[in-house]
Design a protein around this motif. Structure first.
Motif, PDB file in Angstrom:
ATOM      1  N   UNK A 357       0.794  -1.276   0.153  1.00  8.56           N
ATOM      2  CA  UNK A 357      -0.027  -0.132  -0.176  1.00  8.56           C
ATOM      3  C   UNK A 357       1.001   1.241   0.027  1.00  8.56           C
ATOM      4  N   UNK A 358       1.961   1.265   0.489  1.00 14.28           N
ATOM      5  CA  UNK A 358       3.022   2.206   0.611  1.00 14.28           C
ATOM      6  C   UNK A 358       3.085   3.270  -1.024  1.00 14.28           C
ATOM      7  N   UNK A 359       3.165   2.406  -1.761  1.00 10.12           N
ATOM      8  CA  UNK A 359       3.297   2.926  -3.207  1.00 10.12           C
ATOM      9  C   UNK A 359       1.914   3.951  -3.566  1.00 10.12           C
ATOM     10  N   UNK A 360       0.728   3.524  -3.068  1.00 18.79           N
ATOM     11  CA  UNK A 360      -0.455   4.074  -3.140  1.00 18.79           C
ATOM     12  C   UNK A 360      -0.607   5.466  -2.470  1.00 18.79           C
ATOM     13  N   UNK A 361       0.131   5.379  -1.136  1.00 21.90           N
ATOM     14  CA  UNK A 361      -0.103   6.391  -0.374  1.00 21.90           C
ATOM     15  C   UNK A 361       1.089   7.432  -0.526  1.00 21.90           C
ATOM     16  N   UNK A 362       2.428   7.017  -0.660  1.00 29.24           N
ATOM     17  CA  UNK A 362       3.469   7.975  -0.745  1.00 29.24           C
ATOM     18  C   UNK A 362       4.254   7.858  -2.144  1.00 29.24           C
ATOM     19  N   UNK A 363       4.602   8.604  -2.721  1.00 26.72           N
ATOM     20  CA  UNK A 363       5.504   8.623  -4.090  1.00 26.72           C
ATOM     21  C   UNK A 363       6.725   8.301  -3.552  1.00 26.72           C
ATOM     22  N   UNK A 364       7.100   6.990  -3.829  1.00 22.25           N
ATOM     23  CA  UNK A 364       8.625   6.374  -3.248  1.00 22.25           C
ATOM     24  C   UNK A 364       9.469   6.816  -4.505  1.00 22.25           C
ATOM     25  N   UNK A 365       9.206   6.752  -5.810  1.00 24.08           N
ATOM     26  CA  UNK A 365      10.348   6.721  -6.731  1.00 24.08           C
ATOM     27  C   UNK A 365      10.656   8.084  -6.702  1.00 24.08           C
ATOM     28  N   UNK A 366      11.924   8.508  -6.870  1.00 29.51           N
ATOM     29  CA  UNK A 366      12.590   9.848  -7.089  1.00 29.51           C
ATOM     30  C   UNK A 366      12.702  10.089  -8.630  1.00 29.51           C
ATOM     31  N   UNK A 367      12.417  11.010  -9.212  1.00 28.68           N
ATOM     32  CA  UNK A 367      12.636  11.287 -10.659  1.00 28.68           C
ATOM     33  C   UNK A 367      13.905  11.985 -10.775  1.00 28.68           C
ATOM     34  N   UNK A 368      14.970  11.457 -10.698  1.00 30.81           N
ATOM     35  CA  UNK A 368      16.090  11.792 -10.709  1.00 30.81           C
ATOM     36  C   UNK A 368      16.951  11.089 -12.169  1.00 30.81           C
ATOM     37  N   UNK A 369      18.090  11.701 -12.746  1.00 30.31           N
ATOM     38  CA  UNK A 369      18.946  11.343 -13.709  1.00 30.31           C
ATOM     39  C   UNK A 369      19.262   9.819 -13.588  1.00 30.31           C
ATOM     40  N   UNK A 370      19.723   9.398 -12.236  1.00 30.34           N
ATOM     41  CA  UNK A 370      20.036   8.115 -12.037  1.00 30.34           C
ATOM     42  C   UNK A 370      19.078   7.146 -12.100  1.00 30.34           C
ATOM     43  N   UNK A 371      17.907   7.528 -11.754  1.00 29.07           N
ATOM     44  CA  UNK A 371      16.851   6.548 -11.871  1.00 29.07           C
ATOM     45  C   UNK A 371      16.364   6.362 -13.244  1.00 29.07           C
ATOM     46  N   UNK A 372      16.766   7.422 -14.275  1.00 24.58           N
ATOM     47  CA  UNK A 372      16.245   7.110 -15.594  1.00 24.58           C
ATOM     48  C   UNK A 372      15.220   8.219 -16.096  1.00 24.58           C
ATOM     49  N   UNK A 373      15.021   9.268 -15.058  1.00 20.14           N
ATOM     50  CA  UNK A 373      14.099  10.174 -15.343  1.00 20.14           C
ATOM     51  C   UNK A 373      14.690  11.435 -15.902  1.00 20.14           C
ATOM     52  N   UNK A 374      14.278  11.940 -17.114  1.00 25.47           N
ATOM     53  CA  UNK A 374      14.588  13.102 -17.666  1.00 25.47           C
ATOM     54  C   UNK A 374      13.446  13.922 -18.187  1.00 25.47           C
ATOM     55  N   UNK A 376      13.389  16.046 -20.961  1.00 26.02           N
ATOM     56  CA  UNK A 376      13.461  15.705 -22.338  1.00 26.02           C
ATOM     57  C   UNK A 376      14.632  14.678 -22.721  1.00 26.02           C
ATOM     58  N   UNK A 377      14.386  14.149 -24.032  1.00 23.81           N
ATOM     59  CA  UNK A 377      15.333  13.024 -24.462  1.00 23.81           C
ATOM     60  C   UNK A 377      16.887  13.584 -24.283  1.00 23.81           C
ATOM     61  N   UNK A 378      17.671  12.908 -23.892  1.00 25.56           N
ATOM     62  CA  UNK A 378      19.063  13.357 -23.644  1.00 25.56           C
ATOM     63  C   UNK A 378      20.070  12.815 -24.878  1.00 25.56           C
ATOM     64  N   UNK A 379      19.990  13.516 -26.186  1.00 25.84           N
ATOM     65  CA  UNK A 379      20.745  13.177 -27.063  1.00 25.84           C
ATOM     66  C   UNK A 379      22.246  13.413 -27.205  1.00 25.84           C
ATOM     67  N   UNK A 380      22.907  12.539 -26.458  1.00 29.61           N
ATOM     68  CA  UNK A 380      24.188  12.587 -25.971  1.00 29.61           C
ATOM     69  C   UNK A 380      25.150  12.168 -27.408  1.00 29.61           C
ATOM     70  N   UNK A 428      19.944  17.525 -21.486  1.00 34.52           N
ATOM     71  CA  UNK A 428      18.596  17.756 -21.528  1.00 34.52           C
ATOM     72  C   UNK A 428      18.093  18.529 -22.925  1.00 34.52           C
ATOM     73  N   UNK A 429      17.435  19.462 -22.890  1.00 32.54           N
ATOM     74  CA  UNK A 429      17.117  20.303 -23.895  1.00 32.54           C
ATOM     75  C   UNK A 429      18.117  21.275 -24.348  1.00 32.54           C
ATOM     76  N   UNK A 430      19.175  21.547 -23.314  1.00 29.64           N
ATOM     77  CA  UNK A 430      20.165  22.574 -23.707  1.00 29.64           C
ATOM     78  C   UNK A 430      21.434  21.895 -24.715  1.00 29.64           C
ATOM     79  N   UNK A 431      21.660  22.415 -25.828  1.00 30.00           N
ATOM     80  CA  UNK A 431      22.570  21.988 -26.496  1.00 30.00           C
ATOM     81  C   UNK A 431      23.686  23.054 -26.749  1.00 30.00           C
ATOM     82  N   UNK A 432      24.771  22.866 -26.396  1.00 28.17           N
ATOM     83  CA  UNK A 432      25.821  23.639 -26.469  1.00 28.17           C
ATOM     84  C   UNK A 432      26.743  23.565 -27.643  1.00 28.17           C
ATOM     85  N   UNK A 433      27.093  24.701 -28.306  1.00 31.36           N
ATOM     86  CA  UNK A 433      28.017  24.461 -29.704  1.00 31.36           C
ATOM     87  C   UNK A 433      29.207  25.426 -29.545  1.00 31.36           C
TER      88      UNK A 433
END
Length: 443
Positions: A357-374, A376-380, A428-433
């Motif tokens: 039930x914890x995942x229904x009550x509390x947002x346990x996943x962190x939306x960080x880059x290490x967890x695969x959350x971005x 925008x698509x990171x076009x490396x 992310x969405x920032x491309x440097x040239x």
């Protein structure tokens, strides 16, 4: 005349033979009750003594013998028992079989007579809080007054009762110098008038007090009273409530209804059962508890959180009502809540993602880059590619790469339209040239 005398003599002899069994029966109908006061003095003991006193009075007993062996206990319970003793119409005789310490000494002083065994002790009556420390000045002062009043009520020298509870009293002849509470042996107690005598056995006590031919009825705790004494112990109460709190927390995080929920309900049932048997909880507390549970269940179906809040307050209120001592119960509830919250934090930190039930009550996943959350698509894969500016870069602008228009920024310098640039970074969405001297090459 001689014949008349003979007839009278025969009549007297006959009457004596006939009446002797009835006289013996009448003697045996004198009843006394023997009631033990053992272990810790608490409110469960009060319920047992109240039943025993009522039973003795209804049976027409002449006296109640309190067989005392206790290390003491809780002031509020001792006060209730003392009141019960004072209000009884029966003669109350205290027999200190071993120890009558602290609250036990206080109770013995409320008896009409005190007798002690050769190993008996009475005294050491300082007020101790639940943590085992000396009580605050206010409680200590009230207890001193209570001990003084107990001695006065039985016509005994007050200074010895005060010395039992006050370390500042100096009675070195009885081992109570400054800084030490007074505890009297059977010999000392008889000497200062705190005992009517030293008696080796209970049968000798009956003879000494004039009830050697009486029927002795010994009362004992029933199983339910023993359970109630254990459950209502102020040390056990916060443990039970903590088990209930932790069980409810674990049940919220578990699928279905299982062991944690059963554990919580069992703890609460035991709590209310013990306090109901001990005479501390009334049915109004149980009704309030049931209403509170109803509101908490309704919270699952109603929005806003109001029902859940009302239900929680009702449950807490019912527990405090059931305890008899609101302050003590409030402390127990706070301890239980603290333990439950601590348990919740530990569960969330170490086991949260594994629980239902914890995942229904509390947002346990962190939306960080290490967890695969971005965002925008990171076009490396674009890093190192050569492109042509389709607009001037001031420093933001656009480039064209393989027919695709891409928004970029320069590293800070101005780059004119139609120039060759190399992509040096993608975030992310920032491309440097950066401007490049290569023409139309891709690396």
């Amino acid at each position: 005349m001689t014949k008349i005398f003979r007839r009278m003599l025969l009549f007297v002899l006959f009457a004596s033979v006939v009446m002797i069994p009835f006289m013996e029966t009448a003697a045996k109908t004198t009843k006394v009750y023997k009631v033990p006061i053992e272990n810790v003095v608490e409110k469960g003991l009060y319920a047992f003594l109240q039943r025993s006193f009522t039973e003795a009075e209804n049976a027409g007993a002449k006296a109640i013998y309190l067989d005392i062996n206790t290390p003491g206990g809780y002031v509020d319970a001792a006060g209730q028992i003392a009141k019960l003793m004072d209000e009884s119409k029966l003669e109350i005789i205290a027999y200190i079989n071993d120890d009558a310490l602290s609250a036990g000494a206080f109770l013995a002083l409320h008896a009409d007579k005190i007798y002690m065994s050769t190993r008996g002790r009475i005294g050491a009556a300082a007020v101790i809080d639940s943590a085992g420390n000396a009580a605050e000045e206010k409680a200590d002062s009230a207890w001193l007054a209570a001990m003084k009043g107990a001695a006065e009520s039985s016509g005994r020298e007050v200074k010895y009762a005060v010395a039992m509870a006050d370390k500042s009293m100096d009675l070195p002849e009885y081992g109570a110098g400054v800084g030490k509470l007074l505890t009297l042996t059977s010999k000392d107690a008889f000497e200062v008038g705190y005992s009517e005598g030293t008696i080796a056995t209970f049968s000798e006590l009956l003879k000494e007090t004039g009830y050697e031919n009486a029927e002795v009825i010994t009362t004992s705790e029933t199983f339910t009273e023993s359970i109630a004494r254990f459950i209502t112990n102020p040390v056990v109460v916060p443990i039970l409530l903590s088990i209930a709190g932790l069980g409810l927390v674990l049940e919220l995080y578990s699928p279905g209804f299982g062991v944690p929920g059963t554990m919580a309900i069992s703890a609460l049932v035991l709590f209310f059962y013990g306090h109901l048997v001990a005479g501390l909880a009334g049915y109004e507390a149980i009704i309030l508890f049931v209403i509170g549970i109803g509101f908490i269940v309704a919270e699952f179906f109603l929005p806003g959180g109001i029902a859940g809040t009302i239900g929680s307050l009702a449950v807490v209120g019912s527990i405090i009502m059931a305890g008899g001592n609101p302050m003590q119960m409030a402390i127990s509830v706070l301890i239980a809540v603290a333990i439950a919250v601590t348990g919740m934090v530990i569960i969330m930190k170490f086991f949260g993602k594994k629980l239902h039930l914890l995942n229904k009550v509390v947002l346990m996943d962190s939306t960080d880059t290490e967890s695969g959350y971005v965002s925008n698509v990171n076009r490396v894969e674009l890093v190192g590619r050569i492109a042509t500016t389709s607009t001037p870069l001031r420093p933001a602008g656009a480039i064209e790469l393989d027919g695709e228009r891409i928004d970029v920024v320069s590293e800070g310098s101005y780059i004119d339209k139609g120039k060759s640039v190399i992509i040096v970074k993608v975030e992310g969405s920032r491309t440097v040239v950066r401007e490049s001297d290569k023409k139309g090459e891709n690396e």
